[in-house]
Enzyme design. Structure first.
Site, short mmCIF file in Angstrom:
data_model
loop_
_atom_site.label_atom_id
_atom_site.label_comp_id
_atom_site.label_asym_id
_atom_site.label_seq_id
_atom_site.Cartn_x
_atom_site.Cartn_y
_atom_site.Cartn_z
N LEU A 64 46.93 36.09 40.78
CA LEU A 64 47.81 36.50 39.68
C LEU A 64 47.34 36.07 38.30
O LEU A 64 48.15 35.77 37.42
CB LEU A 64 49.25 36.00 39.91
CG LEU A 64 50.05 36.75 40.97
CD1 LEU A 64 51.42 36.09 41.16
CD2 LEU A 64 50.25 38.21 40.60
N CYS B 209 52.97 38.74 47.09
CA CYS B 209 51.59 38.35 46.80
C CYS B 209 51.16 37.24 47.75
O CYS B 209 51.79 36.18 47.77
CB CYS B 209 51.44 37.89 45.36
SG CYS B 209 49.73 37.39 45.02
N GLY C 80 45.33 51.75 50.93
CA GLY C 80 44.11 52.43 51.38
C GLY C 80 44.00 53.90 51.04
O GLY C 80 43.18 54.60 51.64
#
Lengths: 305, 316
Positions: free
Chosen positions: B85, B142, B256
């Site tokens: 981050l 995250c 993806g």
């Protein structure tokens, strides 16, 4: 121009078992490229390996619109790149990044390269040489093979017939002096290139011709002033070598720049993968992007862990 | 908006407009946070106006230095990252990044992260009253930070608490970004839906690692990282499929996406919009190519509006 382009391979020569020189028809990139900048190269056609590979620009011929890359096969991406043949197409981003600051014409330039680190410095030497300025080049490698001298006159380095390419010869033809060092002692000074560079500085200081065995240096300075010998240093090579080099030039208070390598994602500054620790007054250090603020950094600002 | 089906209409451009929890997007193609910087990085490659929205780099209250290097490892058809981050902080975002993006006709979604629930609340309050912010994407997933991050996203109750704190502090659409590193992504989605989330982004990266066998140690400076790229797409499509069946919230699907075919999979599984992430690194024009591909697909299949396609795989 669009910074993304598909270009054609003109030539690919193998210089040593793992070293290749790739020449591309890329007039726009050749025109815009500055020494120290890189191209972000799509090596394969499929999604594995996934990422582009950042490869520094090694030489340009603006008149012919050609641009060359000199690289070592280090993994699957560069292995795929080495299979590209004349007529194949390659997708490029770039030229990208911040290159070397060009020296003023009166400056005494030394260039210190470790192994394949010679690649971007060759382009710098090309530009410096073109304006009639001579630099002193220090190039070290592990073994004789890694200076990629052609196997025999009139042969390509992989033994095929045709005009060969020699990095050594190229540098000399540009008017520069060159000293070599090798880890195994097979070429030039037996030791690291940073040690040789340090000896070069010391030999001038003491007036001794320490280096006469490795080159044609004349050391007759009665009143030694360092900046008359070296007023600016450019380096590229493995991290350990650059750390040593930055230590030497910081001690001698010579301004210099080094070109760094880091695992890179996007190449355009978005992903923050290719971070380099640099000095920062407020926090002690900060991370800067090798792809945008680099790959060339001032020798003073890099923090070596 | 009418989706008339007359012969005349069929020749017209298909309707690409989508609604993400009250936020109208001119088309369903957005960028995955952390893969597109703040916009200027990709402006030389594409016309940013063509994006449905931009989701900018994850932002925290204070600037963050990020994790030690190496931060990136390439894995089969994917990458592991542990950026941590790194960002210049919310004030810098407001002063520097948003004015640049204001030149464009482009909804800006700000991805927010915090160490505490209070951090999220303060970010929501601050960005909630900032012009030029169209919506918030709440990062509770995250994998690369010690505190907060994925910790909030792996527990439905915590995820709900963060969502509630954000909702209480802004009237702007709140999109919660879910982690795949959970036993039941549906349970987390249900939790944040009950807490008032307006939409979901899914998925964030999969926690992974890689080891250097020569040096016998982890390759990433931070040991573990988040896996993204084509390798994770089937996991992401599955997650979207599951959540679409159980939770009545619009979904921004990601994980993806490289080509239009990939994006269509997500839409058919139930995503109202999509985000292109890692593919931007390989092809800076990937977003625009996906958008053009969707348009072509709709025309070729005589589909008048993208919304007809959302979740269609559940109905056939």
């Amino acid at each position: 121009m669009s910074p993304m382009s598909d270009v054609m391979v003109l030539k690919q020569i193998r210089l040593a078992p793992l070293h290749y020189r790739l020449t591309l028809a890329a007039p726009e990139a050749a025109r815009e490229a500055r020494p120290g900048q890189f191209l972000h190269v799509r090596c394969g056609e499929t999604l594995d390996p996934l990422l582009r590979r950042p490869i520094s620009i090694h030489a340009v011929d603006r008149e012919k619109g050609e641009l060359s890359l000199l690289y070592r096969v280090a993994g699957r991406g560069t292995a795929l790149l080495s299979e590209k043949k004349k007529g194949d197409t390659i997708s490029l981003l770039g030229p990208l990044g911040r290159g070397f600051t060009m020296p003023s014409v009166s400056e005494k330039v030394s260039v210190v390269a470790g192994g394949i680190g010679i690649a971007p410095l060759y382009f710098l030497l090309q530009e410096i040489g073109a304006r009639g300025q001579a630099a002193t080049v220090f190039w070290g490698a592990a073994t004789r093979e890694q200076f990629f001298s052609p196997a025999a006159p009139g042969q390509n380095n992989d033994g095929a017939a045709g005009r060969c390419f020699s990095v050594m010869q190229g540098i000399c033809e540009q008017g520069h002096k060159i000293f070599q060092a090798s880890d195994d002692g097979s070429v030039g000074f037996h030791g690291t290139i940073t040690d040789l560079f340090e000896q070069y500085l010391n030999s001038h200081r003491s007036g001794e011709a320490v280096l006469s065995r490795y080159g044609n240096i004349v050391t007759d300075h009665e009143q030694f002033k360092l900046d008359q010998v070296v007023s600016r240093v450019y380096g590229c090579g493995p991290r350990g070598m650059l750390k040593g080099l930055c230590g030497v030039i910081r001690q001698e208070e010579i301004p210099g720049e080094v070109s760094l390598e880091e695992r890179m994602g996007c190449g355009v500054g978005a992903c923050l993968s290719c971070a380099c620790k640099t000095r920062d007054e407020k926090d002690g250090f900060q991370y800067r992007r090798v792809c945008v603020e680099g790959p060339v950094f001032s020798a003073r600002e890099v923090v070596w862990d | 908006m009418s989706e008339a089906t007359s012969g005349e209409k069929a020749k017209e451009k298909p309707n690409l407009v989508v609604n993400i929890g009250g936020l109208r997007l001119k088309n369903p193609v957005t960028t995955a946070s952390g893969t597109f910087g703040f916009g200027p990085e990709y402006a030389p490659y594409i016309d940013l106006n063509r994006l449905g929205a931009i989701v900018v780099k994850g932002t925290t209250l204070q600037p963050r230095l990020g994790n030690p290097t190496p931060r990136l490892v390439e894995t089969p058809a994917g990458i592991l990252n542990s950026i941590g981050l790194q960002n210049p902080g919310v004030d810098h975002l407001i002063e520097e990044a948003l004015p640049f993006l204001a030149q464009y006709d482009l909804p800006v979604i700000v991805n927010i992260s915090g160490d505490t629930v209070e951090d999220y609340a303060r970010l929501a309050e601050k960005l909630g009253r900032t012009a030029g912010v169209a919506g918030l994407e709440v990062n509770i997933s995250c994998p690369n930070v010690k505190k907060g991050g994925m910790q909030f996203g792996s527990d439905p109750a915590m995820a709900a608490e963060v969502t509630r704190a954000v909702k209480e502090n802004t009237d702007k659409p709140v999109i919660v970004k879910l982690s795949p590193n959970v036993t039941s992504i549906v349970a987390v989605a249900e939790g944040v839906a009950r807490a008032g989330a307006d939409a979901l982004s899914m998925i964030n990266t999969l926690l992974g690692m890689a080891i250097d066998i020569k040096r016998k140690r982890p390759l990433l400076g931070n040991i573990m990282g988040g896996l993204s790229g084509p390798a994770i797409r089937p996991v992401a499509v599955r997650a979207v499929w599951q959540v679409y069946r159980e939770v009545d919230l619009p979904i921004i699907g990601m994980g993806g996406i490289v080509t239009v075919e990939d994006a269509l999979e997500f839409i058919l599984a139930g995503a109202t919009a999509v985000a292109v992430g890692t593919a931007n690194f390989i092809n800076p024009r990937a977003t625009v190519e996906v958008l053009e591909g969707i348009e072509k697909y709709l025309v070729a299949n005589r589909i008048h509006g993208i919304r007809e396609l959302v979740g269609a795989a559940h109905r056939t």
